[in-house]
Every structure is written in C-alpha cells, then in structure tokens.
Design a protein around this motif. Structure first.
Motif, PDB file in Angstrom:
ATOM      1  N   UNK A   1       4.037  10.321  -7.618  1.00  0.00           N
ATOM      2  CA  UNK A   1       5.090  10.432  -8.574  1.00  0.00           C
ATOM      3  C   UNK A   1       6.306  10.568  -7.651  1.00  0.00           C
ATOM      4  N   UNK A   2       6.284   9.948  -6.416  1.00  0.00           N
ATOM      5  CA  UNK A   2       7.429  10.105  -5.412  1.00  0.00           C
ATOM      6  C   UNK A   2       8.380   8.761  -6.000  1.00  0.00           C
ATOM      7  N   UNK A   3       9.671   8.790  -6.310  1.00  0.00           N
ATOM      8  CA  UNK A   3      10.563   7.786  -6.333  1.00  0.00           C
ATOM      9  C   UNK A   3      10.739   7.189  -7.651  1.00  0.00           C
ATOM     10  N   UNK A   4      12.142   7.186  -8.170  1.00  0.00           N
ATOM     11  CA  UNK A   4      12.393   6.529  -9.521  1.00  0.00           C
ATOM     12  C   UNK A   4      12.715   4.957  -9.394  1.00  0.00           C
ATOM     13  N   UNK A   5      13.277   4.806  -8.297  1.00  0.00           N
ATOM     14  CA  UNK A   5      13.585   3.254  -8.140  1.00  0.00           C
ATOM     15  C   UNK A   5      13.288   2.850  -6.595  1.00  0.00           C
TER      16      UNK A   5
ATOM     17  N   UNK B   1       0.815  -1.118   0.027  1.00  0.00           N
ATOM     18  CA  UNK B   1      -0.041   0.060   0.067  1.00  0.00           C
ATOM     19  C   UNK B   1       0.923   1.313  -0.083  1.00  0.00           C
ATOM     20  N   UNK B   2       2.090   1.244   1.006  1.00  0.00           N
ATOM     21  CA  UNK B   2       2.796   2.130   0.874  1.00  0.00           C
ATOM     22  C   UNK B   2       3.323   2.512  -0.314  1.00  0.00           C
ATOM     23  N   UNK B   3       4.120   1.502  -1.308  1.00  0.00           N
ATOM     24  CA  UNK B   3       4.603   1.651  -2.315  1.00  0.00           C
ATOM     25  C   UNK B   3       3.777   2.182  -3.352  1.00  0.00           C
ATOM     26  N   UNK B   4       2.382   1.861  -3.472  1.00  0.00           N
ATOM     27  CA  UNK B   4       1.505   2.040  -4.318  1.00  0.00           C
ATOM     28  C   UNK B   4       1.159   3.697  -4.351  1.00  0.00           C
ATOM     29  N   UNK B   5       1.090   3.958  -3.004  1.00  0.00           N
ATOM     30  CA  UNK B   5       0.674   5.552  -2.706  1.00  0.00           C
ATOM     31  C   UNK B   5       1.895   6.437  -3.251  1.00  0.00           C
TER      32      UNK B   5
ATOM     33  N   UNK C   1      -0.879  -9.638  -4.159  1.00  0.00           N
ATOM     34  CA  UNK C   1      -0.216  -8.479  -3.526  1.00  0.00           C
ATOM     35  C   UNK C   1       0.741  -7.765  -4.537  1.00  0.00           C
ATOM     36  N   UNK C   2       0.219  -8.148  -5.716  1.00  0.00           N
ATOM     37  CA  UNK C   2       1.337  -7.463  -6.841  1.00  0.00           C
ATOM     38  C   UNK C   2       0.678  -6.037  -7.415  1.00  0.00           C
TER      39      UNK C   2
ATOM     40  N   UNK D   1       2.359  -3.813 -10.309  1.00  0.00           N
ATOM     41  CA  UNK D   1       1.807  -3.462 -11.546  1.00  0.00           C
ATOM     42  C   UNK D   1       1.530  -1.970 -12.022  1.00  0.00           C
ATOM     43  N   UNK D   2       1.665  -1.190 -10.693  1.00  0.00           N
ATOM     44  CA  UNK D   2       1.343   0.303 -10.826  1.00  0.00           C
ATOM     45  C   UNK D   2       2.792   0.842 -11.048  1.00  0.00           C
ATOM     46  N   UNK D   3       3.769   0.255 -10.463  1.00  0.00           N
ATOM     47  CA  UNK D   3       5.103   0.884 -10.976  1.00  0.00           C
ATOM     48  C   UNK D   3       5.582   0.413 -12.312  1.00  0.00           C
ATOM     49  N   UNK D   4       5.170  -0.839 -12.923  1.00  0.00           N
ATOM     50  CA  UNK D   4       5.349  -1.026 -14.436  1.00  0.00           C
ATOM     51  C   UNK D   4       4.947  -0.141 -15.222  1.00  0.00           C
ATOM     52  N   UNK D   5       3.537   0.398 -14.840  1.00  0.00           N
ATOM     53  CA  UNK D   5       2.977   1.272 -15.551  1.00  0.00           C
ATOM     54  C   UNK D   5       3.449   2.778 -15.445  1.00  0.00           C
TER      55      UNK D   5
END
Length: 458
Positions: free
Chosen positions: A203-207, A194-198, A233-234, A238-242
């Motif tokens: 737009x916070x973070x490149x890696x 949840x934290x990562x997706x948020x 849990x993916x 999936x959001x990061x990939x997009x």
C-alpha cells in the motif's frame, strides 16, 4: 549494453551550441550483465535516462532564463516558471497541492544527499520542502562519488525528486534505491520490478515514476519473435493495475529510434523501448517550452528535438490496446507511444541542486524525458488528491478526455509541425490531435487535474 557517459560543465564551457550536440547522448538503455539469468526474467543492468543531458554543472546559483540565453544560448527554467506554464498556482490556491498522496521514485543507488539537496532547492525558490523517505532494496553499496554509475544515478535521483516536488509540493516522496552493480552481476530490471511490487502490495505509493528504459529489440528472444523476456517482467505493472496505482515511464530521448545493444549507436529504423511501451504504463513524452522569465509562453510548445528527441512510435511487442482504438488510423495495429508529454528539451532544461559529488556542489541544468515523467507524476498526485482516491491506470481516461473536448479538459494539443526525427530515422510530426511525437499533447493543470479526477471515479 554499455553506454558512455559524458557530462558538459556548462559553467566553464565557452563552446558554441554545436559542441553541446556533440557532447550530448540520447536516452541510455539498460545494459546486459554477463552470467546466467533467472529462468523467468532477463538479466539486465539499468542505466539512468538522464545520461548525456547535463547542460550546466556546478553553477554557484541558478540564472534567469534570459541570463542563460545570453551566456549559453539556451533557455533554462526554474520550478516557479513551470508552475506558471502548467497553470498550477490556481490549483494550489484551492488547496490542491498533492497533500495526502505519495509519489514513488525508483532509481539505482540513489543519492546520499537527496534530503539536503531538496531542502536547498526548495529554499532557493521560496517553497517548503518535504521529507524524502528512502527505501533501500537489496544490498545497496555505499555511495562512491568517483563511481560514474553511481553519480549518473544520483543525478537522475536529484532530477526525479526535485521535479516531482516542484509540481506536487505537499505530496510525500518515497525514493526506492536498488542495488544494481555491474561488477557484482546483480540483476537490474527484475530487481526494480520486485521493489515496485513490494511497495504496491504494502500500500505504499499512489503513482510510480520510472526514468529508465531499454530498447525492445535488445531483450533476449526479440529477434526470434519471442517476447517472453519482456512480458515476464510485467508483474509489478499488473499488480499496480489491480490496486489502482498509476505507473509512468519516460518515452526516451532517441526520437523514433533508440540505442543499440552496445549502447554506442542507434538503430537505423523505428524502434521503441520498455517499460514506456507497456500498455499498463502511461508513456510520458517530451516537449520544448518557450517561456519568458515569469513562465508565460512566448510561443506554443513544440516537440523536444535538440540534443535528443522525445521518444515515440509503435511497439514491436504489444498490440494496440483498446484505449488507443480511437486513434487506430494513426497508430495502426500496435501500441504507440507517447501518451502525453511534459517539458524535456535540453534547450529549456530544468535547474536542479545537488551535492552528492563533493567536487561539484551546486546548480545543474538537466533535460530529457527523465524530467518529463517526474513532472507528470506530480500532476497525477494532484489528481489523486482532487479525486479523494487513487486515479489508477489513467490511459483510458486520458484518451477519452482528449477525444471529447480536449481543451475543456485541460489537454493542450502540440501541433506546430515539429517532429521527433533523430539520428537519421524519420520520426513523427506534431499535428492536430494524437501523434507519435507528443501523444495527446501536454496539459493545463487547472483544467486537467479536476477532469482526470472526475474521469477516474469508481
């Protein structure tokens, strides 16, 4: 899943290397929490991968590698040695320092002294420091230095932040502290996702670098062939990939096996762990560096296999992704890990500085693939800067570069015949080309960073 934590105070220890082996544990899994889980995700408790990989604790000042060899019979490395070993200094001279890019580090509880500790670490080695922006996700409890869960994660946090900074000194660092607490029955992995997706959505973070993992076999439903508890849990990945955010994860420290559900033993067969096994994640395995005090190699890198071993092998959940079709004769029909490797050996661990525990303020030596992932996050940040945009999911580019002129593209094969067999489970041997001990190998950053930047143009 529970795992015991043992830390060896190397500064006070006079025992031989064999004693270290008995004291060290492999990668910690994620521990299950009693209680009803949400329908969409399993309920879990995260444990840092760093557990069991502390060599020195509370040392007044870092020693040279030669001094470590003489005193403790192990090598120990500082960030200046890493910069030489991975050919980073020439990039810095060209202005490629990670400037304008952001590394996201996810750790439960975090460390209350992380900014001070990074400042001290940087000053020691003549580097400028950087601001660590802390994001508290959930009701993060007040840090208690007598709580083993919290100090374990604080050690992981210290390693993650200082290793990422060592490679990409001008990159911004965002530390996400989550509120995992077993006594409160708070969910672990879903909270992290949840934290990562948020952050990704905002737009916070490149890696993103993740130094934690759970054996696939320990997820609910696995024994019945139901992998939905992992696949649900993916969503963050999936959001990061997009959104073209690179996601990394440590491959683990159990070689071809990993921890059982109770955290007290290992499977007697090859297993893998998530999130490293996820095809949307770049799995970072471990090598052992052999350096002199200047950071020059005295022999080629080998597979990390001393008081733990670099995780690697076939996933039992995910089929072989298209980016691994070129190595299908090696990996078979399943997703295989790792993809690429960085320093992780316990004999050759990294110096860090911490003060979160007032009874043990000073310099520590850590090892494990929880070192390798943040190191590689710095490499990605450099490539982001060189490209002028996020390089995003690098897996296809990584295997393409390895297949078409690996050396010219800065991919350094690890092929010395060492292996990641561990705890009686036969692992995989480092041979020419891709293998499930170190992936495509390790990197020469001077060549790899611009090659990755070019390969990721879109």
């Amino acid at each position: 899943m529970h795992i015991a934590r043992t830390r060896l105070n190397f500064a006070a220890a006079t025992a031989a290397t064999a004693t270290l082996a008995a004291a060290a544990l492999a990668t910690a899994p994620l521990a299950a929490v009693a209680g009803a889980a949400p329908a969409a995700v399993p309920q879990t408790k995260a444990v840092p991968a760093i557990t069991g990989h502390t060599l020195a604790r509370d040392v007044p000042s870092p020693l040279t590698s030669a001094q470590c060899e003489a005193k403790w019979h192990i090598a120990c490395y500082d960030p200046l040695q890493y910069r030489t070993a991975y050919n980073l200094n020439s990039l810095y001279k060209k202005g490629i320092t990670g400037k304008g890019r952001t590394i996201v580090i996810v750790d439960s509880f975090g460390s209350p002294t992380i900014q001070h500790d990074l400042d001290t670490y940087s000053k020691q080695f003549g580097m400028h420091s950087t601001k660590v922006s802390v994001v508290k996700w959930g009701k993060v409890p007040v840090f208690d230095p007598t709580n083993a869960d919290m100090t374990g994660w604080a050690g992981e946090t210290t390693l993650d932040v200082e290793m990422a900074h060592a490679v990409a000194p001008d990159a911004k660092i965002v530390l996400v502290e989550t509120a995992v607490a077993e006594t409160e029955g708070v969910t672990g992995l879903p909270e992290m996702m949840d934290a990562e997706k948020h952050l990704i959505d905002h737009g916070v973070g490149d890696v993103i670098t993740q130094s934690f993992g759970a054996t696939e076999n320990t997820f609910p439903g696995f024994d019945q062939g139901d992998f939905s508890s992992i696949k649900k849990l993916r969503y963050a990945f999936q959001d990061a990939n997009r959104r073209h955010v690179t996601v990394l994860a440590s491959s683990g420290d159990g070689g071809a096996t990993d921890s059982t559900a109770d955290g007290k033993g290992y499977y007697d067969k090859p297993v893998n762990s998530w999130p490293s096994s996820d095809p949307l994640v770049t799995s970072i395995g471990g090598t052992q560096l052999h350096l002199d005090d200047k950071g020059d190699r005295v022999s080629p890198d080998s597979v990390y296999n001393d008081y733990g071993a670099g995780g690697g092998g076939q996933s039992h959940v995910f089929a072989r992704p298209s980016f691994q079709n070129g190595v299908k004769k090696i990996v078979g029909t399943q997703r295989a890990t790792p993809d690429v490797s960085m320093a992780a050996a316990v004999n050759g661990g990294a110096w860090t500085y911490s003060s979160f525990d007032p009874t043990a303020v000073g310099w520590d030596v850590y090892g494990g693939t929880s070192e390798a992932s943040p190191l590689f996050s710095g490499i990605v940040a450099l490539a982001d800067q060189a490209a002028g945009h996020r390089v995003g999911n690098i897996n296809s580019a990584l295997y393409t570069l390895a297949r078409h002129g690996a050396k010219a593209h800065g991919i350094v094969d690890v092929n010395d015949g060492t292996n990641n067999s561990y705890e009686g489970v036969t692992g995989y041997t480092a041979v020419n080309g891709y293998d499930m001990a170190t992936g495509v190998g390790t990197v020469d950053a001077l060549r790899f960073v611009p090659a990755l930047a070019r390969a990721s143009r879109r």
